[in-house]
Write a protein that holds these residues in place. Sequence first.
Motif, PDB file in Angstrom:
ATOM      1  N   GLY A 253      33.781  43.909  31.689  1.00 52.47           N
ATOM      2  CA  GLY A 253      34.995  44.360  32.687  1.00 52.47           C
ATOM      3  C   GLY A 253      35.353  43.253  33.746  1.00 52.47           C
ATOM      4  N   LEU A 254      34.119  42.646  34.149  1.00 50.56           N
ATOM      5  CA  LEU A 254      34.536  41.529  35.034  1.00 50.56           C
ATOM      6  C   LEU A 254      34.916  40.431  34.370  1.00 50.56           C
ATOM      7  N   ALA A 255      34.579  40.072  33.250  1.00 52.87           N
ATOM      8  CA  ALA A 255      35.048  39.067  32.624  1.00 52.87           C
ATOM      9  C   ALA A 255      36.587  38.882  32.349  1.00 52.87           C
ATOM     10  N   ARG A 256      36.975  40.159  32.020  1.00 49.96           N
ATOM     11  CA  ARG A 256      38.309  40.650  31.561  1.00 49.96           C
ATOM     12  C   ARG A 256      39.096  40.445  33.025  1.00 49.96           C
ATOM     13  N   ALA A 257      38.616  40.907  34.105  1.00 46.90           N
ATOM     14  CA  ALA A 257      39.338  41.071  35.283  1.00 46.90           C
ATOM     15  C   ALA A 257      39.621  39.192  35.623  1.00 46.90           C
ATOM     16  N   LEU A 258      38.587  38.486  35.428  1.00 48.05           N
ATOM     17  CA  LEU A 258      38.591  36.914  35.802  1.00 48.05           C
ATOM     18  C   LEU A 258      39.454  36.270  34.844  1.00 48.05           C
ATOM     19  N   ALA A 259      39.757  36.693  33.580  1.00 47.57           N
ATOM     20  CA  ALA A 259      40.283  35.576  32.586  1.00 47.57           C
ATOM     21  C   ALA A 259      41.612  35.168  33.223  1.00 47.57           C
ATOM     22  N   SER A 260      42.345  35.952  33.900  1.00 43.52           N
ATOM     23  CA  SER A 260      43.680  35.645  34.172  1.00 43.52           C
ATOM     24  C   SER A 260      43.640  34.588  35.570  1.00 43.52           C
TER      25      SER A 260
END
Length: 253
Positions: A151-158
């Motif tokens: 979930g943290l990786a997804r939030a940081l992707a952009s």
Amino acid sequence: MTEPILEIRGMRKAFGDFVVWEGGDLVLQEGETHAVIGGSGTGKSVLLKTVLGLLEPDAGSVRFRGREVVGANGDVRSKIVREIGMLFQDAALFDSMNVGENVAFELEQLKLMKRKAIRERVAEVLEWVGLPGIEKRDPAQLSGGMRKRVGLARALASGPKLMLYDEPTTGLDPITSDVINELIIYLREKTHTSGLVITHDMPSAYKIADRISMLYKGRLIFTGTPEEVRTTDHPVVSQFVHGRAHGPITNGA
């Protein structure tokens, strides 16, 4: 002094006769991690929803990088939200998608990159959170701590400028909780992203936050460094942070 990344002034929010926020002021500086603590039902999650523009306050101002969130039209609000990442309390992964598809979700939906660049970005942010090469796994195959990290990786992707963390260590054992804390610190140093953390986990707040504010009965009643919060003689704050049953706070309210 540079302009704050987030500035909340005079905010008031009520649901019927129940006042959640009353005159709450909070200023988050660029590169800072600020934790907001308080009991359940005190309005901490309302704060995050207001920053994201999902709730409109009844009064007050919420400014993100100098832009007013309150009353903003759809286009302005969309641009603001694209600069904010969110780690949900339960990670909120889509069970119908594998890890790679989850992490790529916003990039794909908003067409922010070409497909090859998206694959590379997904691999990069998964590496950041210590989970390289798991793109093909399903969320059901992951532990609670791994789901948080995805979930943290997804939030940081952009590439957000501000990260919102909703109870990042809830439901995790002490060791896994500290892994998440260390990860939040590492990512702040790596990406220079500011952070607003909602938590009632005091060891976590002490470790990751530059400053801590306490929300009680609709007001931010105290703001200080972790050491100032730990040693204050403010009766409400002291009772909460030390977990004492007896004091001005009754029944967790």
